[in-house]
Design an enzyme around this catalytic site. Structure first.
Site, PDB file in Angstrom:
ATOM      1  N   SER A 142       0.320  64.002 -21.005  1.00  0.00           N
ATOM      2  CA  SER A 142       0.956  62.691 -20.872  1.00  0.00           C
ATOM      3  C   SER A 142       2.059  62.577 -21.918  1.00  0.00           C
ATOM      4  O   SER A 142       2.097  63.346 -22.892  1.00  0.00           O
ATOM      5  CB  SER A 142      -0.093  61.589 -21.093  1.00  0.00           C
ATOM      6  OG  SER A 142       0.485  60.319 -21.264  1.00  0.00           O
ATOM      7  N   TYR A 155      -7.182  56.286 -24.004  1.00  0.00           N
ATOM      8  CA  TYR A 155      -6.308  57.138 -23.192  1.00  0.00           C
ATOM      9  C   TYR A 155      -5.430  58.001 -24.088  1.00  0.00           C
ATOM     10  O   TYR A 155      -5.290  59.211 -23.876  1.00  0.00           O
ATOM     11  CB  TYR A 155      -5.456  56.278 -22.259  1.00  0.00           C
ATOM     12  CG  TYR A 155      -4.620  57.077 -21.283  1.00  0.00           C
ATOM     13  CD1 TYR A 155      -5.182  57.543 -20.095  1.00  0.00           C
ATOM     14  CD2 TYR A 155      -3.280  57.372 -21.543  1.00  0.00           C
ATOM     15  CE1 TYR A 155      -4.427  58.278 -19.185  1.00  0.00           C
ATOM     16  CE2 TYR A 155      -2.528  58.105 -20.646  1.00  0.00           C
ATOM     17  CZ  TYR A 155      -3.100  58.559 -19.471  1.00  0.00           C
ATOM     18  OH  TYR A 155      -2.347  59.290 -18.577  1.00  0.00           O
TER      19      TYR A 155
END
Length: 250
Positions: A142, A155
């Site tokens: 990410s 996350y």
């Protein structure tokens, strides 16, 4: 272009029912691979697209919020499709809240799915790949592997962990014929980012920062996935490839 040819290879892709996972699965099939589609939601549409390309697709039901199914997933892929050469760890979840109010339940849910299950599924696949002397692992990282973000502590921790695991496993397995790398998507137009796209102010801010001047499409990740899954990347180890339209450069 033979170095990008995946004919005769078998790939397992998690979370392939929509979005990034679907696009990667279809791209790998377009390059010649047969695909095991792994997740809680049956990837029926993805399977139909793969079969239309003349490749085989097998849907394997598995809840990757726990590590219970990982050995079964690997064994079933090998049994149904005749091998396992490529693993794409795409399945993941996100929880949003201010860090001062973040709950243990939301922390554990994300870490268990995005990091713990990824490691143990990779371990199970890695045992097979190391034994056969070759394999390709592609993790989905990410922008938050590089950046902190806001209101997504579990996350961010999980995707930072994916970056670290990618490098660690490359250190251990590169000399044994298994390449471990990752793709870090930028802002990709999927169902998961629909709210951001619909927010006029945030959408404008995001696009203004992206040098390419647009959101990415899930299909933009296909070429990177084929590269990292193919012999074209045989000397690429422990790398995190940003596919972000230049976001990190800005």
């Amino acid at each position: 272009m033979s170095m990008f040819d995946l004919t005769g290879r078998v790939a397992a892709v998690t979370g392939a029912n929509t979005g990034i996972g679907q696009a990667i699965a279809v791209a790998l099939a377009s390059a010649g691979a047969d695909i095991a589609l792994i997740g809680r939601t049956p990837a029926t549409e993805t399977a139909d697209r793969i079969v239309a390309l003349g490749r085989r697709a097998d849907i394997i039901s598995a809840d990757l919020s726990t590590i219970e199914p990982v050995d079964r997933v690997v064994a079933t892929t090998i049994e149904k499709l005749g091998g396992l050469d490529i693993l794409v760890n795409n399945a993941g979840i996100i929880r949003r809240n201010d860090s001062l109010d973040f709950t243990e339940a939301d922390w554990d849910a994300v870490i268990d799915t995005n990091l713990k299950s990824v490691f143990f599924l990779t371990q199970a696949a890695g045992r097979h790949m190391v034994a056969q002397g070759r394999g390709k692992i592609v993790n989905i990282a990410s922008m938050l592997t590089f950046q902190g973000g806001v209101r997504v502590p579990s996350y961010t921790a999980s995707k930072s962990g994916i970056g670290g695991l990618t490098k660690l496993l490359a250190n251990e397995w590169a000399a044994r014929g298994v390449n471990v790398n990752a793709i870090a998507p930028g802002y990709i137009a999927t169902n998961n980012t629909a709210a951001l796209q619909a927010d006029e102010t945030r959408n404008r801010q995001i696009v203004e920062r992206i040098p390419a001047g647009r959101w990415g499409d899930a299909s933009d990740l296909g070429g990177a996935a084929v590269f990292l899954a193919s012999s074209a990347s045989d000397y690429v180890n422990g790398h995190i490839l940003a596919v972000d339209g230049g976001w990190l450069a800005r």
